[in-house]
Design an enzyme around this catalytic site. Structure first.
Site: not given
Length: 302
Positions: A166, A170
């Site tokens: 994740y 990002k």
């Protein structure tokens, strides 16, 4: 204090059926913007669709309050989905001024337990999705009045337990934000990002990486409505910054800045020189100014 109006602005918000995206859409519509509410209705881990239609529900809320909005059940991970969102804006409202890339997925797991397909899924949604939508919209934005893009990154890109996939995706989106800010200088496309914190479905899904106290605080004190005003300001014509990132949570707003320290300069650099001066290399002094996207088109200190 002057009230900021968004009448005449056409905005696409992805992941707008719930949580932070819903707050973005509702706030902008309440200030006069016409909003394309993009949401596939996907599960938070990106593995499928829940079976409801959150985008239509948000549109119903907006129109019931007198606002303008249309729903688009597009998959942001595909070119067809990106084009569908653009088509929804152009066919319903005639043009496009703003994109807010908010759609996201999350699943926490230790680094050694995350398979390749999980990395790809997060990249598809968090990095390639915004890239595809921005690419599909770019020519429209270049011709628009005060074009703006806001991407949604995360503090997880700086490190968070169980979030290598994740946080990594990002971080990629942060890099895209900075580069698009440079690309947009000539045509006036301003590109910024927010790193939000709010008690949403995604926050609940990642609560296992937080202490119980922090998880409860996020759940009860950090509301999506605290995030939306910052994204809204960044897409208003009066906002002129580009290439910036803002942390937003529970009424707290601050700038996340990249800095280069003064460091050292030694053309005869050796391992020992680095060791001897390592504290000087590391120290952040008043001379270590943030790196910004400069009007001339080059990142410089400011």
């Amino acid at each position: 204090m002057t009230t900021l109006d968004f009448t005449g602005r056409v905005v696409i918000v992805t992941g707008a059926g719930r949580g932070i995206g819903r707050a973005h859409a509702q706030l902008l519509a309440s200030r006069g913007a016409a909003v394309v509410v993009g949401d596939l209705g996907a599960r938070i881990d990106g593995t499928g669709v829940d079976g409801d239609d959150p985008a239509a529900a948000v549109v119903a809320e907006i129109t019931a309050a007198g606002g303008k909005a249309v729903a688009c059940n597009a998959d942001v991970t595909t070119d067809d989905g990106a084009n569908s969102l653009i088509d929804a804006a152009i066919s319903n409202f005639g043009y496009l001024n703003v994109i807010i890339n908010n759609a996201g997925i999350v699943r926490t797991a230790p680094f050694r337990e995350v398979p390749d397909e999980e990395y790809q899924r997060h990249l598809d949604v968090h990095y390639l999705g915004p890239m595809r939508l921005c690419r599909a919209a770019w020519d429209h934005l270049r011709e628009a009045e005060a074009p703006r893009i806001v991407n949604t990154i995360s503090q997880a890109m700086l490190g968070n337990p169980g979030m290598s996939h994740y946080g990594g995706s990002k971080g990629a989106l942060f890099g895209l934000t900075r580069n698009l800010a440079l690309e947009g200088l000539e045509s006036g496309v301003k590109v910024n990002a927010i790193a939000p914190g709010a008690g949403t479905r995604m926050a609940e899904a990642s609560a296992g990486s937080l202490s119980p106290e922090v998880a409860e605080y996020v759940r009860t004190a950090l509301l999506p409505e605290h995030v939306a005003p910052v994204a809204a300001y960044l897409v208003h014509p009066s906002c002129t910054v580009t290439g910036e990132v803002f942390n937003v949570a529970g009424g707290i707003v601050n700038r996340l800045a990249l800095v280069n320290t003064v460091g050292i300069h030694d053309p005869d650099l050796t391992i020992e020189t680095v060791a001897e001066h390592f504290e000087q290399i590391m120290t952040i002094t008043p001379e270590a100014l943030p790196q910004v996207i400069a009007p001339a088109g080059l990142p410089v200190s400011s």
